[in-house]
Every structure is written in structure tokens, then in C-alpha cells.
Motif scaffolding. Structure first.
Motif, PDB file in Angstrom:
ATOM      1  N   GLU A   1      -8.165 -17.020 -22.169  1.00  0.00           N
ATOM      2  CA  GLU A   1      -9.456 -16.855 -22.832  1.00  0.00           C
ATOM      3  C   GLU A   1     -10.561 -17.583 -22.083  1.00  0.00           C
ATOM      4  O   GLU A   1     -11.670 -17.079 -21.959  1.00  0.00           O
ATOM      5  CB  GLU A   1      -9.343 -17.364 -24.276  1.00  0.00           C
ATOM      6  CG  GLU A   1     -10.577 -17.115 -25.132  1.00  0.00           C
ATOM      7  CD  GLU A   1     -11.585 -18.248 -25.068  1.00  0.00           C
ATOM      8  OE1 GLU A   1     -12.761 -18.006 -25.398  1.00  0.00           O
ATOM      9  OE2 GLU A   1     -11.209 -19.378 -24.669  1.00  0.00           O
ATOM     10  N   ARG A   2     -10.256 -18.763 -21.547  1.00  0.00           N
ATOM     11  CA  ARG A   2     -11.280 -19.527 -20.823  1.00  0.00           C
ATOM     12  C   ARG A   2     -11.706 -18.799 -19.558  1.00  0.00           C
ATOM     13  O   ARG A   2     -12.880 -18.845 -19.175  1.00  0.00           O
ATOM     14  CB  ARG A   2     -10.748 -20.917 -20.483  1.00  0.00           C
ATOM     15  CG  ARG A   2     -11.693 -21.735 -19.637  1.00  0.00           C
ATOM     16  CD  ARG A   2     -11.160 -23.120 -19.338  1.00  0.00           C
ATOM     17  NE  ARG A   2     -11.199 -23.981 -20.504  1.00  0.00           N
ATOM     18  CZ  ARG A   2     -10.905 -25.284 -20.471  1.00  0.00           C
ATOM     19  NH1 ARG A   2     -10.560 -25.862 -19.330  1.00  0.00           N
ATOM     20  NH2 ARG A   2     -10.970 -26.004 -21.570  1.00  0.00           N
TER      21      ARG A   2
ATOM     22  N   ARG B   1     -14.279 -16.347 -20.636  1.00  0.00           N
ATOM     23  CA  ARG B   1     -15.177 -16.809 -21.691  1.00  0.00           C
ATOM     24  C   ARG B   1     -16.624 -16.422 -21.404  1.00  0.00           C
ATOM     25  O   ARG B   1     -17.363 -16.006 -22.322  1.00  0.00           O
ATOM     26  CB  ARG B   1     -15.047 -18.322 -21.843  1.00  0.00           C
ATOM     27  CG  ARG B   1     -15.838 -18.894 -23.005  1.00  0.00           C
ATOM     28  CD  ARG B   1     -15.490 -20.358 -23.227  1.00  0.00           C
ATOM     29  NE  ARG B   1     -14.085 -20.514 -23.620  1.00  0.00           N
ATOM     30  CZ  ARG B   1     -13.513 -21.698 -23.831  1.00  0.00           C
ATOM     31  NH1 ARG B   1     -14.211 -22.806 -23.667  1.00  0.00           N
ATOM     32  NH2 ARG B   1     -12.244 -21.766 -24.191  1.00  0.00           N
TER      33      ARG B   1
ATOM     34  N   ALA C   1     -18.835 -13.979 -23.757  1.00  0.00           N
ATOM     35  CA  ALA C   1     -20.085 -14.448 -24.362  1.00  0.00           C
ATOM     36  C   ALA C   1     -21.240 -13.508 -24.023  1.00  0.00           C
ATOM     37  O   ALA C   1     -22.090 -13.204 -24.876  1.00  0.00           O
ATOM     38  CB  ALA C   1     -20.398 -15.863 -23.885  1.00  0.00           C
TER      39      ALA C   1
ATOM     40  N   HIS D   1     -11.734  -8.537 -25.082  1.00  0.00           N
ATOM     41  CA  HIS D   1     -10.662  -9.116 -25.896  1.00  0.00           C
ATOM     42  C   HIS D   1      -9.309  -8.515 -25.531  1.00  0.00           C
ATOM     43  O   HIS D   1      -8.296  -9.229 -25.457  1.00  0.00           O
ATOM     44  CB  HIS D   1     -10.952  -8.885 -27.381  1.00  0.00           C
ATOM     45  CG  HIS D   1     -11.904  -9.871 -27.982  1.00  0.00           C
ATOM     46  ND1 HIS D   1     -11.610 -11.212 -28.101  1.00  0.00           N
ATOM     47  CD2 HIS D   1     -13.158  -9.714 -28.509  1.00  0.00           C
ATOM     48  CE1 HIS D   1     -12.633 -11.841 -28.670  1.00  0.00           C
ATOM     49  NE2 HIS D   1     -13.579 -10.947 -28.933  1.00  0.00           N
TER      50      HIS D   1
ATOM     51  N   ARG E   1      -9.476 -23.909 -30.386  1.00  0.00           N
ATOM     52  CA  ARG E   1      -9.648 -22.793 -29.456  1.00  0.00           C
ATOM     53  C   ARG E   1      -8.564 -22.793 -28.384  1.00  0.00           C
ATOM     54  O   ARG E   1      -8.004 -21.753 -28.045  1.00  0.00           O
ATOM     55  CB  ARG E   1     -11.033 -22.863 -28.814  1.00  0.00           C
ATOM     56  CG  ARG E   1     -11.460 -21.576 -28.113  1.00  0.00           C
ATOM     57  CD  ARG E   1     -12.941 -21.617 -27.792  1.00  0.00           C
ATOM     58  NE  ARG E   1     -13.433 -20.329 -27.337  1.00  0.00           N
ATOM     59  CZ  ARG E   1     -14.721 -20.068 -27.118  1.00  0.00           C
ATOM     60  NH1 ARG E   1     -15.630 -21.013 -27.334  1.00  0.00           N
ATOM     61  NH2 ARG E   1     -15.103 -18.877 -26.707  1.00  0.00           N
TER      62      ARG E   1
ATOM     63  N   ASP F   1      -5.520 -20.039 -27.817  1.00  0.00           N
ATOM     64  CA  ASP F   1      -5.350 -19.398 -26.515  1.00  0.00           C
ATOM     65  C   ASP F   1      -3.933 -19.572 -25.992  1.00  0.00           C
ATOM     66  O   ASP F   1      -3.395 -18.701 -25.302  1.00  0.00           O
ATOM     67  CB  ASP F   1      -6.355 -19.973 -25.524  1.00  0.00           C
ATOM     68  CG  ASP F   1      -6.457 -19.173 -24.238  1.00  0.00           C
ATOM     69  OD1 ASP F   1      -6.074 -17.985 -24.250  1.00  0.00           O
ATOM     70  OD2 ASP F   1      -6.905 -19.723 -23.227  1.00  0.00           O
TER      71      ASP F   1
END
Length: 260
Positions: free
Chosen positions: A67-68, A71, A75, A102, A145, A149
């Protein structure tokens, strides 16, 4: 994605579409999975955030942080979505872009977990893990978070059904077992062990890597519980009825831990 087993006839065919607009066809067939060759290897697995898992062999598998990695892209797509008028065609297109980001994150995460779980099951006859309460851990606002993840629950689910497929044993030790605070050399339990402490020295003089020590303690406790053959959790008094209750779980997925 792969041919059907020889002579197998699909009993159910399901066509579905996900939020990213991708179509899938799922075929349900009866298939016999051949058990993997037996081995004497056993491994303890300590889940974490910096290292996704640490093995009792001393190996640390880095957390890919899927996810990072996306990110910033996620965003940006969400900002574009927020600017679109509700009910407009442009908003539908922007929503699809968010869903695709996603889906990309979820696909990479699932692929990594499948490869990791398959490797652990193939190489070891017994896999020992902790019974983590992820729902409670997510209440930590600073780590929620990162914990989401890491997807520890999905990794455990994969280990459960793959161990059942290939004739392996999965032992889950009690969540209150002090794996990180217990000295694997002398058995002393440290009074405190904050998360920022990654190495610690016991009173007996042994220097421990926190995660490696925890994985080795998990393995030792799991092998002890497996040898006892305990497949039912200890009885606990119900707070509502006052009657004792026993939670039945499969032998391969649960084992009690003796008090130290």
C-alpha cells in the motif's frame, strides 16, 4: 489461468465483476490434492511490520509494504474523485481509477502472500504461528495502516488451508504466550518489552534479537503443545451465563500452551 484436472467436469460456473471493472469466470470442480512429501522440518513464524515474518531459522522476510508503494498514486486518484460532481460520468470514471489502484495493491499483496505461504508449507512439516487479535491491534492509530497492509489474517488463512491440502500441521499458540519477553536460553520472562526495543540482553547474559527469539519461542511452545495432543482451548467461565464454555477448533489450527 490453468487447465482443469483431467476428467473433471465443472459443477458450478460463476461470472463476476469486481469494483475495478474486471471480469472473472470461476469454475468449481472436484480435485484431489496430492500430499507433499513428508519432512522433519518445523518452523516458528513471528509476524511483524518491519519484517513481515521472522522465522525460527533466523531468516527475516521483509515487508513489501504494497500500500505504501502506491500511496501517492492512490491519494492523487482520490483527490481527482473528490473534485467530480456526484452522479456525473466523470465521477464514475474517477471512481474506476481509484478502484484500479486498490486492485493493483491487493493483487500484489495476495501474490506475495501466496508465494510465502506455499514456501513455508512445502519446506516444513509443522508450522507454528501466534493467535494474533488483529481487530484489537488495529485500534492503535499509529500502526493501524501498517497492520492492515501486512494482512496477517490473510496469511494465516492461506497457511490453514494449504496445510490441510498438503498434509502439514499448523499449530496456533495462545495469544497471551510471552514469546517476545521470554528468554529462549534460561526461560526468564522480562518485565517489560516496548516495541522500540529490537535487541535485549537477558540477566543470564544472552543477547537476543527480539523477533528471532520470539520465533524460536513460538516454535518450542508449538512443538510442546503438539506433542501433548491438545486440540481444544482451555475452558473459560462465561461472563453472562456463569457456565463454562469450550471452543472447539480443528487440531491442526489450535493448541493450548502450558503455563510457565
Amino acid at each position: 489461468s490453468r487447465p482443469l484436472p483431467q476428467g473433471a467436469e465443472p459443477t458450478t460456473v460463476t461470472v463476476s465483476r469486481d469494483a475495478a471493472g474486471r471480469w472473472f469466470v470461476s469454475l468449481l470442480v472436484e480435485e484431489t490434492v496430492t500430499p507433499a512429501p513428508a519432512t522433519t522440518n518445523a518452523v516458528g513464524v513471528d509476524a511483524g511490520i518491519t519484517s513481515l515474518v521472522t522465522l525460527s531459522t533466523g531468516e527475516k522476510i521483509a515487508n513489501p509494504r504494497q500500500e505504501r508503494r502506491d500511496r501517492a498514486r492512490l491519494a492523487r486518484a482520490q483527490r481527482e474523485l473528490s473534485r467530480k460532481a456526484k452522479g456525473s460520468a466523470n465521477r464514475a470514471k474517477a471512481r474506476l481509477k481509484v478502484a484500479r489502484v486498490h486492485a493493483r495493491i491487493a493483487d500484489r499483496r495476495r501474490d506475495f502472500l501466496h508465494k510465502l505461504s506455499t514456501r513455508l508449507v512445502r519446506e516444513n512439516q509443522t508450522v507454528v504461528i501466534e493467535d494474533l487479535t488483529v481487530r484489537n491491534l488495529l485500534k492503535n492509530g499509529k500502526l493501524a495502516r501498517a497492520i492492515s497492509d501486512a494482512s496477517w489474517t490473510e496469511l494465516r488463512s492461506m497457511l490453514e488451508y494449504k496445510c490441510a491440502w498438503y498434509g502439514r500441521e499448523l499449530v496456533v499458540i495462545d495469544r497471551f504466550f510471552p514469546s517476545s519477553k521470554l528468554c529462549g536460553a534460561c526461560g526468564t520472562i522480562a518485565a517489560k518489552m516496548p516495541l522500540n526495543v529490537r535487541e535485549w540482553t537477558c540477566d543470564c547474559g544472552t543477547l537476543h534479537d527480539r523477533d528471532v527469539n520470539a520465533a524460536r519461542n513460538i516454535l518450542a511452545a508449538g512443538l510442546a503443545a503438539s506433542a501433548c495432543g491438545d486440540g481444544v482451548r482451555p475452558q473459560r467461565e462465561s461472563s453472562r451465563t456463569g457456565r463454562s464454555s469450550v471452543k472447539q477448533e480443528p487440531q491442526r489450527a489450535t493448541a493450548g500452551i502450558p503455563r510457565l
